[in-house]
Design a protein around this motif. Structure first.
Motif, PDB file in Angstrom:
ATOM      1  N   GLN A  85       0.831  -1.201   0.000  1.00 25.00           N
ATOM      2  CA  GLN A  85       0.000   0.000   0.000  1.00 25.00           C
ATOM      3  C   GLN A  85       0.869   1.256   0.000  1.00 25.00           C
ATOM      4  OE1 GLN A  85      -2.667  -0.587   3.374  1.00 25.00           O
ATOM      5  NE2 GLN A  85      -4.045  -1.862   2.138  1.00 25.00           N
ATOM      6  N   CYS A  86       0.237   2.417  -0.150  1.00 24.16           N
ATOM      7  CA  CYS A  86       0.990   3.664  -0.223  1.00 24.16           C
ATOM      8  C   CYS A  86       0.077   4.851   0.070  1.00 24.16           C
ATOM      9  CB  CYS A  86       1.621   3.830  -1.610  1.00 24.16           C
ATOM     10  SG  CYS A  86       0.400   4.096  -2.936  1.00 24.16           S
ATOM     11  N   LEU A  87       0.704   6.002   0.259  1.00 22.32           N
ATOM     12  CA  LEU A  87      -0.002   7.276   0.246  1.00 22.32           C
ATOM     13  C   LEU A  87      -0.096   7.693  -1.214  1.00 22.32           C
ATOM     14  CD1 LEU A  87       1.908   9.016   3.196  1.00 22.32           C
ATOM     15  CD2 LEU A  87      -0.418   8.060   3.274  1.00 22.32           C
ATOM     16  N   GLN A  88      -1.282   7.616  -1.785  1.00 21.35           N
ATOM     17  CA  GLN A  88      -1.437   7.795  -3.231  1.00 21.35           C
ATOM     18  C   GLN A  88      -0.999   9.168  -3.721  1.00 21.35           C
ATOM     19  OE1 GLN A  88      -2.972   6.236  -6.224  1.00 21.35           O
ATOM     20  NE2 GLN A  88      -2.184   4.410  -5.218  1.00 21.35           N
ATOM     21  N   PHE A  89      -1.036  10.161  -2.850  1.00 17.24           N
ATOM     22  CA  PHE A  89      -0.674  11.507  -3.287  1.00 17.24           C
ATOM     23  C   PHE A  89       0.840  11.724  -3.277  1.00 17.24           C
ATOM     24  CE2 PHE A  89      -1.670  11.412   1.193  1.00 17.24           C
ATOM     25  CZ  PHE A  89      -0.703  12.178   1.810  1.00 17.24           C
ATOM     26  N   GLU A  90       1.616  10.708  -2.969  1.00 17.32           N
ATOM     27  CA  GLU A  90       3.084  10.685  -2.955  1.00 17.32           C
ATOM     28  C   GLU A  90       3.696  12.023  -2.519  1.00 17.32           C
ATOM     29  OE1 GLU A  90       4.764   9.635  -6.816  1.00 17.32           O
ATOM     30  OE2 GLU A  90       3.086  10.505  -7.886  1.00 17.32           O
ATOM     31  N   PRO A  91       3.621  12.311  -1.200  1.00 16.81           N
ATOM     32  CA  PRO A  91       4.045  13.627  -0.697  1.00 16.81           C
ATOM     33  C   PRO A  91       5.503  13.949  -0.980  1.00 16.81           C
ATOM     34  CG  PRO A  91       3.789  12.062   1.109  1.00 16.81           C
ATOM     35  CD  PRO A  91       3.194  11.420  -0.105  1.00 16.81           C
ATOM     36  N   MET A  92       5.734  15.187  -1.377  1.00 18.29           N
ATOM     37  CA  MET A  92       7.071  15.675  -1.667  1.00 18.29           C
ATOM     38  C   MET A  92       7.916  15.717  -0.397  1.00 18.29           C
ATOM     39  SD  MET A  92       8.149  19.405  -3.131  1.00 18.29           S
ATOM     40  CE  MET A  92       9.879  19.796  -3.420  1.00 18.29           C
ATOM     41  N   ASN A  93       9.231  15.518  -0.561  1.00 18.08           N
ATOM     42  CA  ASN A  93      10.196  15.678   0.512  1.00 18.08           C
ATOM     43  C   ASN A  93      11.053  16.910   0.198  1.00 18.08           C
ATOM     44  OD1 ASN A  93      12.203  15.490   2.426  1.00 18.08           O
ATOM     45  ND2 ASN A  93      13.140  13.656   1.586  1.00 18.08           N
ATOM     46  N   TYR A  94      10.861  17.982   0.961  1.00 16.61           N
ATOM     47  CA  TYR A  94      11.557  19.242   0.699  1.00 16.61           C
ATOM     48  C   TYR A  94      13.006  19.254   1.194  1.00 16.61           C
ATOM     49  CZ  TYR A  94       7.752  22.240  -1.014  1.00 16.61           C
ATOM     50  OH  TYR A  94       6.775  22.837  -1.781  1.00 16.61           O
ATOM     51  N   GLY A  95      13.390  18.267   1.998  1.00 17.95           N
ATOM     52  CA  GLY A  95      14.693  18.296   2.649  1.00 17.95           C
ATOM     53  C   GLY A  95      15.878  18.630   1.752  1.00 17.95           C
ATOM     54  N   LEU A  97      16.127  19.902  -1.257  1.00 18.05           N
ATOM     55  CA  LEU A  97      16.018  21.187  -1.941  1.00 18.05           C
ATOM     56  C   LEU A  97      16.413  22.334  -1.020  1.00 18.05           C
ATOM     57  CD1 LEU A  97      15.113  22.713  -4.508  1.00 18.05           C
ATOM     58  CD2 LEU A  97      12.821  22.822  -3.508  1.00 18.05           C
ATOM     59  N   LEU A  98      16.139  22.177   0.276  1.00 18.24           N
ATOM     60  CA  LEU A  98      16.416  23.233   1.241  1.00 18.24           C
ATOM     61  C   LEU A  98      17.730  23.005   1.981  1.00 18.24           C
ATOM     62  CD1 LEU A  98      12.800  23.648   2.662  1.00 18.24           C
ATOM     63  CD2 LEU A  98      13.934  25.010   0.898  1.00 18.24           C
ATOM     64  N   GLY A  99      18.561  22.110   1.443  1.00 16.91           N
ATOM     65  CA  GLY A  99      19.873  21.884   2.029  1.00 16.91           C
ATOM     66  C   GLY A  99      19.900  20.933   3.198  1.00 16.91           C
ATOM     67  N   GLY A 100      18.820  20.188   3.405  1.00 19.04           N
ATOM     68  CA  GLY A 100      18.751  19.240   4.506  1.00 19.04           C
ATOM     69  C   GLY A 100      18.957  17.811   4.046  1.00 19.04           C
ATOM     70  N   GLU A 101      18.732  16.899   4.961  1.00 25.64           N
ATOM     71  CA  GLU A 101      18.897  15.479   4.662  1.00 25.64           C
ATOM     72  C   GLU A 101      17.648  14.934   3.964  1.00 25.64           C
ATOM     73  OE1 GLU A 101      19.772  13.323   8.191  1.00 25.64           O
ATOM     74  OE2 GLU A 101      21.198  14.808   8.941  1.00 25.64           O
ATOM     75  N   PRO A 102      17.827  13.959   3.070  1.00 26.93           N
ATOM     76  CA  PRO A 102      16.652  13.291   2.484  1.00 26.93           C
ATOM     77  C   PRO A 102      15.990  12.387   3.515  1.00 26.93           C
ATOM     78  CG  PRO A 102      18.670  12.228   1.750  1.00 26.93           C
ATOM     79  CD  PRO A 102      19.095  13.453   2.528  1.00 26.93           C
ATOM     80  N   GLY A 103      14.726  12.114   3.301  1.00 26.78           N
ATOM     81  CA  GLY A 103      14.034  11.166   4.157  1.00 26.78           C
ATOM     82  C   GLY A 103      13.529  11.731   5.460  1.00 26.78           C
ATOM     83  N   ARG A 104      13.679  13.034   5.663  1.00 23.56           N
ATOM     84  CA  ARG A 104      13.136  13.638   6.864  1.00 23.56           C
ATOM     85  C   ARG A 104      11.737  14.182   6.569  1.00 23.56           C
ATOM     86  NH1 ARG A 104      16.768  14.323  10.861  1.00 23.56           N
ATOM     87  NH2 ARG A 104      15.650  16.078  11.805  1.00 23.56           N
ATOM     88  N   ILE A 281      11.918  14.032  -9.561  1.00 17.60           N
ATOM     89  CA  ILE A 281      11.061  15.129 -10.030  1.00 17.60           C
ATOM     90  C   ILE A 281      10.193  15.634  -8.887  1.00 17.60           C
ATOM     91  CG2 ILE A 281       9.109  15.678 -11.539  1.00 17.60           C
ATOM     92  CD1 ILE A 281      10.345  13.724 -13.578  1.00 17.60           C
ATOM     93  N   ARG A 282       9.609  14.713  -8.139  1.00 18.72           N
ATOM     94  CA  ARG A 282       8.748  15.077  -6.999  1.00 18.72           C
ATOM     95  C   ARG A 282       9.471  15.998  -6.026  1.00 18.72           C
ATOM     96  NH1 ARG A 282       8.033  10.535  -2.554  1.00 18.72           N
ATOM     97  NH2 ARG A 282      10.149  11.310  -2.164  1.00 18.72           N
ATOM     98  N   ASP A 283      10.730  15.678  -5.726  1.00 18.87           N
ATOM     99  CA  ASP A 283      11.494  16.416  -4.713  1.00 18.87           C
ATOM    100  C   ASP A 283      12.314  17.557  -5.295  1.00 18.87           C
ATOM    101  OD1 ASP A 283      10.427  14.590  -2.950  1.00 18.87           O
ATOM    102  OD2 ASP A 283      12.233  13.357  -2.833  1.00 18.87           O
ATOM    103  N   CYS A 284      12.093  17.880  -6.579  1.00 24.48           N
ATOM    104  CA  CYS A 284      12.782  18.990  -7.237  1.00 24.48           C
ATOM    105  C   CYS A 284      14.297  18.847  -7.122  1.00 24.48           C
ATOM    106  CB  CYS A 284      12.315  20.325  -6.651  1.00 24.48           C
ATOM    107  SG  CYS A 284      12.713  21.771  -7.665  1.00 24.48           S
ATOM    108  N   LEU A 285      14.803  17.633  -7.251  1.00 24.12           N
ATOM    109  CA  LEU A 285      16.231  17.395  -7.094  1.00 24.12           C
ATOM    110  C   LEU A 285      17.097  18.067  -8.163  1.00 24.12           C
ATOM    111  CD1 LEU A 285      16.685  13.758  -5.739  1.00 24.12           C
ATOM    112  CD2 LEU A 285      16.512  15.923  -4.520  1.00 24.12           C
ATOM    113  N   PRO A 286      16.593  18.327  -9.383  1.00 24.33           N
ATOM    114  CA  PRO A 286      17.451  19.051 -10.329  1.00 24.33           C
ATOM    115  C   PRO A 286      17.913  20.412  -9.818  1.00 24.33           C
ATOM    116  CG  PRO A 286      15.644  18.023 -11.509  1.00 24.33           C
ATOM    117  CD  PRO A 286      15.365  17.846 -10.041  1.00 24.33           C
TER     118      PRO A 286
END
Length: 402
Positions: A85-95, A97-104, A281-286
């Motif tokens: 199962q999953c959260l269908q709206f696949e929430p973005m992780n801003y970490g 992009l804002l200079g933080g750690e991924p997965g927070r 793409i979701r996390d704006c990693l580019p």
């Protein structure tokens, strides 16, 4: 500065009642992954919810999950993945992009920021999946809204009202979300070499077809080499994701590929790379480049966003890519333009809204980070804020000048 670290809902209530009695402002945060979004706040105290953690209910057969607000999203996604199962709206992780750690990031923050990802055009955002919430208001009162089933709302839907409030109305202590089966597999088609206008047309055609496309994005040539280790370098990439059961995905992929063949060269990206691509793409990693160059998140009509960007480039250095069939434009500025100029262009091309998601502190203090509301709506928001937080103690000034 005092930081409260409550471990229970009762301790959250006590902390809010104390700052209310002292009439001092307080910052509300989870793991701080989105702390740099919004206007800088001048607060004497903070309430850190990262210790208010844990899944309190998970019924896979009923497609429902409840968790304390400080529960890491990564922990919840791992639990759901074990049951397919999953959260269908696949929430973005801003970490990142804002200079933080991924997965927070926490599940309470998902609701507070009303997060979503590439599947938003099909499945909506966090507010469309919230079933219930328990909240401590700025009045120092505990209330609950909604429940654990979909049809449970009479009157005001306060659960949805908390979505996108960025901790300014109340502190969520527990949230209940609808969960859904995760797609068995996925494939992404990449049409190579289209310009922004051609890509907008191709995505519109694909979304209007029987291919059941679950995500559509366009990466111009300046961006496309910055995902999946440069595997798409050299030409722009217009990306279409197909998800579901393997036989269905194979059949729809073949039909959509044939249907779009006149658009140009089409590459096929297999499941593992496809999943990674859409996370990036979701996390704006580019644009996660460890700088403070200003990044705007602009939402407007899919066929108009690229026109606005083209006009913006006449007076500013800007790199951009598009999600949501072109309706979400991520802009990285070489120099910060006047926000009024950007918003005037958005209005000229049919309207929408722009949020400054990354910028130096001085810039965030000087501009409207979130889209200014029309006078009538701003008045309604102020009245709502007064009802929930009459003393203005919760995240004051984050969304608008206090």
């Amino acid at each position: 500065m005092t930081t409260f670290t409550p471990k229970t809902e009762e301790e959250v209530l006590e902390a809010v009642q104390w700052v209310l009695s002292e009439e001092v402002p307080v910052e509300v945060l989870g793991q701080g992954s989105k702390r740099a979004i919004g206007r800088p706040m001048q607060t004497e105290h903070a309430i850190d919810l990262s210790g208010l953690s844990g899944v309190t209910l998970y019924e896979p057969e009923e497609l429902v999950l409840s968790a304390k607000a400080g529960t890491p999203v990564a922990e919840i996604e791992a639990l759901l993945a074990e049951r397919g199962q999953c959260l269908q709206f696949e929430p973005m992780n801003y970490g990142p992009l804002l200079g933080g750690e991924p997965g927070r990031g926490t599940i309470g923050g998902v609701l507070a920021a009303n997060l979503s990802g590439p599947r938003r055009l099909k499945s909506g955002a966090a507010r469309d999946h919230i079933l219930g919430v328990r909240v401590v208001s700025g009045r120092g009162e505990l209330f609950k809204s909604g429940g654990r089933v979909v049809k449970n709302v009479t009157g005001y839907d306060l659960s949805k009202g908390m979505a996108g409030s960025w901790g300014t109305l109340g502190i969520a202590t527990e949230v209940t979300f609808k969960v859904l089966p995760a797609p068995e597999t996925e494939t992404t088609l990449a049409i190579r070499g289209l310009d922004d206008e051609e890509a907008a047309r191709a995505m519109a055609i694909a979304l209007g077809s029987s291919g059941e496309v679950s995500a559509a994005a366009h990466l111009p040539v300046t961006v496309t080499g910055k995902v999946i280790d440069g595997a798409l370098s050299g030409k722009s990439s217009t990306l279409l994701r197909l998800e579901g059961f393997a036989p269905s995905v194979r059949d729809r992929t073949a039909k959509l590929k044939a249907y779009l063949q006149p658009a140009g060269e089409i590459d096929e990206i297999a499941e593992a790379q496809s999943r990674r691509l859409w996370r990036e793409i979701r996390d704006c990693l580019p644009f996660a480049d460890n700088t403070e160059r200003c990044i705007w998140r602009v939402s407007m009509a899919p066929m108009e966003a690229h026109k606005m960007v083209a006009n913006l480039r006449l007076g500013a250095g800007v790199d951009a890519f598009y999600d949501w069939q072109g309706g979400l434009a991520w802009l990285r500025m070489e120099a910060d333009p006047e926000p009024q100029a950007l918003r005037r262009l958005i209005t000229h091309f049919g309207g929408g809204h722009a949020t400054l998601v990354r910028a130096p502190v001085a810039t965030r203090a000087a501009v409207d980070v979130f889209e200014p509301q029309p006078t009538a709506l701003a008045g309604l928001s102020q009245r709502l804020k007064h009802q929930f937080d009459p003393k203005g103690i919760l995240n004051p000034g984050r969304m608008a000048a206090a």
